[in-house]
Design a protein around this motif. Structure first.
Motif, PDB file in Angstrom:
ATOM      1  N   ASN A  65       4.153   6.958   4.668  1.00 30.13           N
ATOM      2  CA  ASN A  65       3.330   6.679   4.029  1.00 30.13           C
ATOM      3  C   ASN A  65       2.825   4.897   3.620  1.00 30.13           C
ATOM      4  O   ASN A  65       4.947   4.976   3.278  1.00 30.13           O
ATOM      5  CB  ASN A  65       2.055   7.425   4.168  1.00 30.13           C
ATOM      6  N   GLU A  66       2.057   4.460   3.713  1.00 34.23           N
ATOM      7  CA  GLU A  66       2.549   2.932   3.094  1.00 34.23           C
ATOM      8  C   GLU A  66       2.842   2.791   1.975  1.00 34.23           C
ATOM      9  O   GLU A  66       3.632   1.548   0.893  1.00 34.23           O
ATOM     10  CB  GLU A  66       1.391   2.149   2.610  1.00 34.23           C
ATOM     11  N   ASP A  83     -10.043   7.587  -0.946  1.00 32.69           N
ATOM     12  CA  ASP A  83      -8.360   7.424   0.479  1.00 32.69           C
ATOM     13  C   ASP A  83      -8.996   6.456   0.086  1.00 32.69           C
ATOM     14  O   ASP A  83     -10.803   5.676   0.545  1.00 32.69           O
ATOM     15  CB  ASP A  83      -9.110   7.865   1.571  1.00 32.69           C
ATOM     16  N   PHE A  84      -9.161   4.531   0.689  1.00 32.19           N
ATOM     17  CA  PHE A  84      -9.464   3.507   0.993  1.00 32.19           C
ATOM     18  C   PHE A  84      -8.327   2.246   1.610  1.00 32.19           C
ATOM     19  O   PHE A  84      -6.584   2.659   1.298  1.00 32.19           O
ATOM     20  CB  PHE A  84      -9.324   2.904  -0.159  1.00 32.19           C
ATOM     21  N   ASP A  85      -8.812   2.758   2.959  1.00 33.21           N
ATOM     22  CA  ASP A  85      -8.025   2.753   4.327  1.00 33.21           C
ATOM     23  C   ASP A  85      -6.531   3.185   4.232  1.00 33.21           C
ATOM     24  O   ASP A  85      -5.007   2.300   4.639  1.00 33.21           O
ATOM     25  CB  ASP A  85      -8.012   0.522   4.136  1.00 33.21           C
ATOM     26  N   GLY A  86      -6.543   3.911   3.842  1.00 32.33           N
ATOM     27  CA  GLY A  86      -5.386   4.800   3.879  1.00 32.33           C
ATOM     28  C   GLY A  86      -4.376   4.297   2.395  1.00 32.33           C
ATOM     29  O   GLY A  86      -2.952   5.395   2.998  1.00 32.33           O
ATOM     30  N   GLN A  88      -3.788   5.815  -1.243  1.00 34.23           N
ATOM     31  CA  GLN A  88      -4.451   6.769  -2.357  1.00 34.23           C
ATOM     32  C   GLN A  88      -4.761   5.852  -3.649  1.00 34.23           C
ATOM     33  O   GLN A  88      -3.915   5.701  -4.215  1.00 34.23           O
ATOM     34  CB  GLN A  88      -4.419   8.027  -2.717  1.00 34.23           C
TER      35      GLN A  88
END
Length: 101
Positions: A65-66, A83-86, A88
């Protein structure tokens, strides 16, 4: 393929600490680090999260993930993963546990 995993525990029963220490090294009290397969990591976390009792535990491991990692939690504490726009992020709850700070 094996990946590093970090598990931190707070006020968990002794048998939980014993189960974790079979697979991971405990460099500081309640902090466990090691390299295990994803299957072992998931089974270990399943056992830990089901047995924390009044305590709490956090598991961090690599992910595609990002942020390049995932945070999993078990038990109730003031810090909560949201979760904040993908991404953590950590949210702090007020002392009464109702309203975020």
């Amino acid at each position: 393929m094996s990946n590093m995993v970090v598990i931190s525990t707070t006020a968990v029963p002794d048998h939980v600490r014993g189960a974790i220490s079979r697979w991971l090294t405990e460099p500081a009290p309640g902090l466990y680090v090691g390299t295990v397969s994803a299957k072992v990591r998931d089974k270990l976390w399943e056992a830990v999260s089901a047995s924390v009792g009044e305590g709490a535990a956090v598991c961090i491991h690599p992910a595609e993930n990002e942020q390049r990692y995932v945070i999993k939690t078990a038990g109730e504490r003031r810090r909560r993963v949201v979760d904040f726009d993908g991404l953590q992020l950590i949210e702090f709850r007020a002392e009464n546990g109702n309203v975020p700070l």
